[in-house]
Design an enzyme around this catalytic site. Structure first.
Site, PDB file in Angstrom:
ATOM      1  N   HIS A   1       0.523  14.379   6.215  1.00 43.72           N
ATOM      2  CA  HIS A   1       1.432  15.118   5.323  1.00 43.72           C
ATOM      3  C   HIS A   1       1.717  16.477   5.923  1.00 43.72           C
ATOM      4  O   HIS A   1       0.842  17.100   6.531  1.00 43.72           O
ATOM      5  CB  HIS A   1       0.818  15.313   3.932  1.00 43.72           C
ATOM      6  CG  HIS A   1       0.863  14.070   3.112  1.00 43.72           C
ATOM      7  ND1 HIS A   1       2.041  13.525   2.663  1.00 43.72           N
ATOM      8  CD2 HIS A   1      -0.122  13.251   2.683  1.00 43.72           C
ATOM      9  CE1 HIS A   1       1.779  12.420   1.974  1.00 43.72           C
ATOM     10  NE2 HIS A   1       0.470  12.226   1.976  1.00 43.72           N
TER      11      HIS A   1
ATOM     12  N   HIS B   1      -9.416   0.674   1.159  1.00 47.77           N
ATOM     13  CA  HIS B   1     -10.127   1.919   0.817  1.00 47.77           C
ATOM     14  C   HIS B   1     -10.919   1.853  -0.503  1.00 47.77           C
ATOM     15  O   HIS B   1     -10.694   2.611  -1.430  1.00 47.77           O
ATOM     16  CB  HIS B   1      -9.177   3.126   0.797  1.00 47.77           C
ATOM     17  CG  HIS B   1      -7.832   2.881   0.163  1.00 47.77           C
ATOM     18  ND1 HIS B   1      -7.692   2.392  -1.100  1.00 47.77           N
ATOM     19  CD2 HIS B   1      -6.575   3.073   0.637  1.00 47.77           C
ATOM     20  CE1 HIS B   1      -6.401   2.295  -1.379  1.00 47.77           C
ATOM     21  NE2 HIS B   1      -5.696   2.698  -0.340  1.00 47.77           N
TER      22      HIS B   1
ATOM     23  N   ASP C   1      -7.266   4.981   6.767  1.00 42.85           N
ATOM     24  CA  ASP C   1      -6.224   5.372   5.798  1.00 42.85           C
ATOM     25  C   ASP C   1      -5.538   6.665   6.261  1.00 42.85           C
ATOM     26  O   ASP C   1      -5.316   7.587   5.472  1.00 42.85           O
ATOM     27  CB  ASP C   1      -6.788   5.518   4.379  1.00 42.85           C
ATOM     28  CG  ASP C   1      -5.672   5.611   3.325  1.00 42.85           C
ATOM     29  OD1 ASP C   1      -4.495   5.409   3.674  1.00 42.85           O
ATOM     30  OD2 ASP C   1      -5.996   5.892   2.149  1.00 42.85           O
TER      31      ASP C   1
ATOM     32  N   HIS D   1      -3.937  -1.995  -2.701  1.00 45.67           N
ATOM     33  CA  HIS D   1      -4.292  -0.624  -3.081  1.00 45.67           C
ATOM     34  C   HIS D   1      -4.585  -0.737  -4.579  1.00 45.67           C
ATOM     35  O   HIS D   1      -3.678  -0.793  -5.398  1.00 45.67           O
ATOM     36  CB  HIS D   1      -3.107   0.314  -2.792  1.00 45.67           C
ATOM     37  CG  HIS D   1      -3.223   1.663  -3.422  1.00 45.67           C
ATOM     38  ND1 HIS D   1      -3.377   2.804  -2.686  1.00 45.67           N
ATOM     39  CD2 HIS D   1      -3.215   2.055  -4.722  1.00 45.67           C
ATOM     40  CE1 HIS D   1      -3.455   3.846  -3.502  1.00 45.67           C
ATOM     41  NE2 HIS D   1      -3.354   3.418  -4.746  1.00 45.67           N
TER      42      HIS D   1
ATOM     43  N   ASP E   1       0.811  -1.226   0.000  1.00 46.57           N
ATOM     44  CA  ASP E   1       0.000   0.000   0.000  1.00 46.57           C
ATOM     45  C   ASP E   1       0.839   1.268   0.000  1.00 46.57           C
ATOM     46  O   ASP E   1       1.904   1.354   0.582  1.00 46.57           O
ATOM     47  CB  ASP E   1      -0.972   0.044   1.174  1.00 46.57           C
ATOM     48  CG  ASP E   1      -1.943   1.209   1.038  1.00 46.57           C
ATOM     49  OD1 ASP E   1      -2.864   1.111   0.223  1.00 46.57           O
ATOM     50  OD2 ASP E   1      -1.733   2.243   1.705  1.00 46.57           O
TER      51      ASP E   1
HETATM   52 ZN   LIG Z   1      -3.631   3.022  -0.443  1.00 54.82          ZN
END
Ligand SMILES: [Zn+2]
Length: 427
Positions: A309, A232, A305, A179, A152
Site C-alpha cells: 500500500h 491467512h 499475504d 478469505h 481473495d
Molecule cells: Zn485475504
C-alpha cells in the site's frame, strides 16, 4: 553446456527427505547431481554456513498489476521476491481488471516472462468481477494458466456461490482458497475485537468473523467433496475446525502468514497503521494456536499475504488506514523464528515454504530432485540484518518490522540455474 556448483551448504530438500552437507551440481539450469564433487564448474558458489534449499513458493501475493502500479508492479514484486528467496509466487485475483477472464491471466504471465526473475502462478477469480454471485469460467482460466481459485481481498460470501464453486471445482480437482470473513460481523472494524480495541476506542473484528465462515465452508466441503483452503488463518477456533475436518478425512487445508505467528494485537497500542491487516493481529492465545497448527501439520503452508500500500493509505488514523503489509522480503527471516525458538525443525519450515504449497497446487517446483529446474535459495539462517523499510525492493514500504533485527540472510537466489539475486557485499 553451462555448469554451476554450490559447495558445502546444508542441503535441505524436504520432498526427498534430504538434510545433509554436500555439493550441488547444476547443468543447463537443472539439478544434475549431489554429493562430494571434485570437478570444477563454470561458476562456483561457496555455501559454507548456509542452507541450500528449493526456491521459496509464496502462494499468497498481491501484485497490484494491472491497475494499481503505483503500489507495486510485476517487476518490483519480482525483485522483492528474489531478494527474499522466493522464486515462485501465486498472485491473487483482486487487480483491476480482476483475474476473472483468460486475457488477464495471459497478460500477467507474459509480463512475468518479460521480467524473468520469478515464476508467477495466477490464482483465478471464483466469481465474476469478484462480486460473489456468478462463478467464472474456471476451466478457461485454468487452461490459460490459473493454478487455483479465490476471490481473495474479499470472501466468497454467498453460501450458494461457495457451494457451486466447490462443486464445479471438484470435477477438475481445483483448489478453492477462501478469505474467511463474515462481513456482517466485521463491518467497520479496524483491528481485533478485544481489550486493545476497547482501550483504543476502535470498532473491532471478532474471531467469529473468521470462524463462522470457516465453519460454513467446511460443511459445504463435506457436502460437495471439494478441495478447500483457508488463506491467512488467524483464529484459534478456526484452526481447531480445520484440524477436526482433516481428521474426518475432508480435503481441507490452511496457510498462515508470518505476522500471525510472530505478532499480536499489542502492536497496535501505539496506533501503528503498519500493524493493521485483515485478518487482524489477534491475541497471544491465537498466536500460539497458529504455532501449534504449524507444529502438528494442520497448517501446511506459510505464505506472506504480501499486500503493498502507498504511504498515503497508511499515513492516517487507524480506522482509515488500508489493511495489509508487504511480506516478500520478511517471509523467510520471520518464518525462521519458528526454528530459532524451537517450535519447528529447519526442514519443517522449509517444507511449509516449498514442497507443501507445491503439492497443494500441483506445481512442478519446490524440490531439488535430480533433473528438476534449479530454483534455489542459499541463505545463512543465523546471520542478522536490520530491516530499513526504505531499502525494501517493493515499491511500498508498509511493514511492521521497520528498524527491527531480522535473523536469516539470503545470499543467493537462483531461477532455473541463473543467479537472479546476490547479496551485496558491504564495503
Ligand atoms: Zn485475504
Amino acid at each position: 553446456m553451462t555448469t554451476l556448483c554450490i559447495r558445502q551448504g546444508r542441503v535441505i530438500d524436504p520432498e526427498n527427505h534430504i538434510d545433509v552437507i554436500c555439493d550441488v551440481w547444476i547443468e543447463n539450469g537443472h539439478i544434475s547431481h549431489m554429493g562430494h564433487i571434485e570437478e570444477v564448474a563454470d561458476q562456483e558458489i561457496n555455501a559454507t554456513h548456509c542452507v541450500v534449499c528449493p526456491g521459496l513458493i509464496d502462494m499468497h501475493v498481491h501484485l497490484r498489476e494491472p491497475g494499481e502500479e503505483w503500489k507495486e508492479d510485476i517487476e518490483s514484486a519480482s525483485k522483492s521476491a528474489v531478494a527474499g528467496g522466493v522464486t515462485s509466487m501465486c498472485c491473487m485475483p483482486n487487480t483491476t481488471p480482476c483475474l476473472d477472464h483468460a486475457g488477464v491471466v495471459h497478460q500477467i504471465l507474459n509480463r512475468a516472462k518479460e521480467v524473468g526473475l520469478c515464476r508467477i502462478f495466477p490464482i483465478g477469480a471464483v466469481s465474476r468481477q469478484l462480486k460473489g454471485k456468478e462463478i467464472t469460467e474456471m476451466r478457461d482460466l485454468s487452461k490459460a494458466g490459473a493454478v487455483a481459485f479465490s476471490d481473495d481481498g474479499l470472501p466468497i460470501w454467498h453460501a450458494g456461490t461457495m457451494r457451486k464453486a466447490l462443486e464445479y471445482a471438484s470435477s477438475f480437482g481445483y483448489l478453492i482458497i477462501q478469505h474467511a470473513e463474515e462481513f456482517e460481523l466485521t463491518k467497520d472494524g479496524a483491528i481485533n475485537e478485544g481489550i486493545v480495541s476497547s482501550m483504543l476506542g476502535l470498532k473491532g473484528m471478532p474471531n467469529e468473523g473468521e470462524d463462522c465462515m470457516v465453519a460454513r465452508d467446511i460443511m459445504l466441503t463435506e457436502l460437495t467433496g471439494g478441495r478447500y483452503h483457508v488463506a491467512h488463518i488467524s483464529s484459534a477456533r478456526s484452526i481447531e475446525m480445520v484440524r477436526h475436518a482433516q481428521e474426518k478425512g475432508l480435503s481441507v487445508s490452511a496457510e498462515a502468514a508470518p505476522h500471525h505467528f510472530a505478532l499480536t494485537e499489542l502492536e497496535l497500542l501505539n496506533f501503528n497503521t503498519n500493524a493493521k491487516m485483515n485478518p487482524p493481529l489477534r491475541t497471544e492465545a491465537d498466536r500460539m494456536a497458529v504455532v501449534k497448527g504449524l507444529r502438528d501439520g494442520s497448517i501446511a503452508v506459510i505464505a506472506s499475504d504480501h499486500a503493498p500500500h502507498h504511504e498515503d493509505d497508511k499515513c492516517c488514523t487507524l480506522d482509515c488506514a488500508a489493511f495489509g503489509i508487504v511480506g516478500l522480503e520478511t517471509l523467510l527471516p520471520v518464518s525462521l523464528e519458528l526454528v530459532h525458538q524451537g517450535h519447528l525443525s529447519m526442514s519443517e519450515v522449509v517444507a511449509k515454504l516449498t514442497s507443501n504449497p507445491a503439492k497443494l497446487l500441483g506445481l512442478d517446483v519446490g524440490t531439488l530432485g535430480l533433473g528438476k529446474k534449479a530454483d534455489i535459495v542459499i541463505f545463512n539462517p543465523s546471520e542478522d540484518w536490520m530491516l530499513d523499510s526504505k531499502k525494501l525492493r517493493s515499491k511500498s514500504k508498509n511493514t511492521p518490522w521497520d528498524g527491527k533485527i531480522m535473523r536469516g540472510t539470503v545470499h543467493y537466489t537462483l531461477l532455473g540455474g541463473e543467479v537472479v539475486y546476490q547479496k551485496e557485499v558491504s564495503s
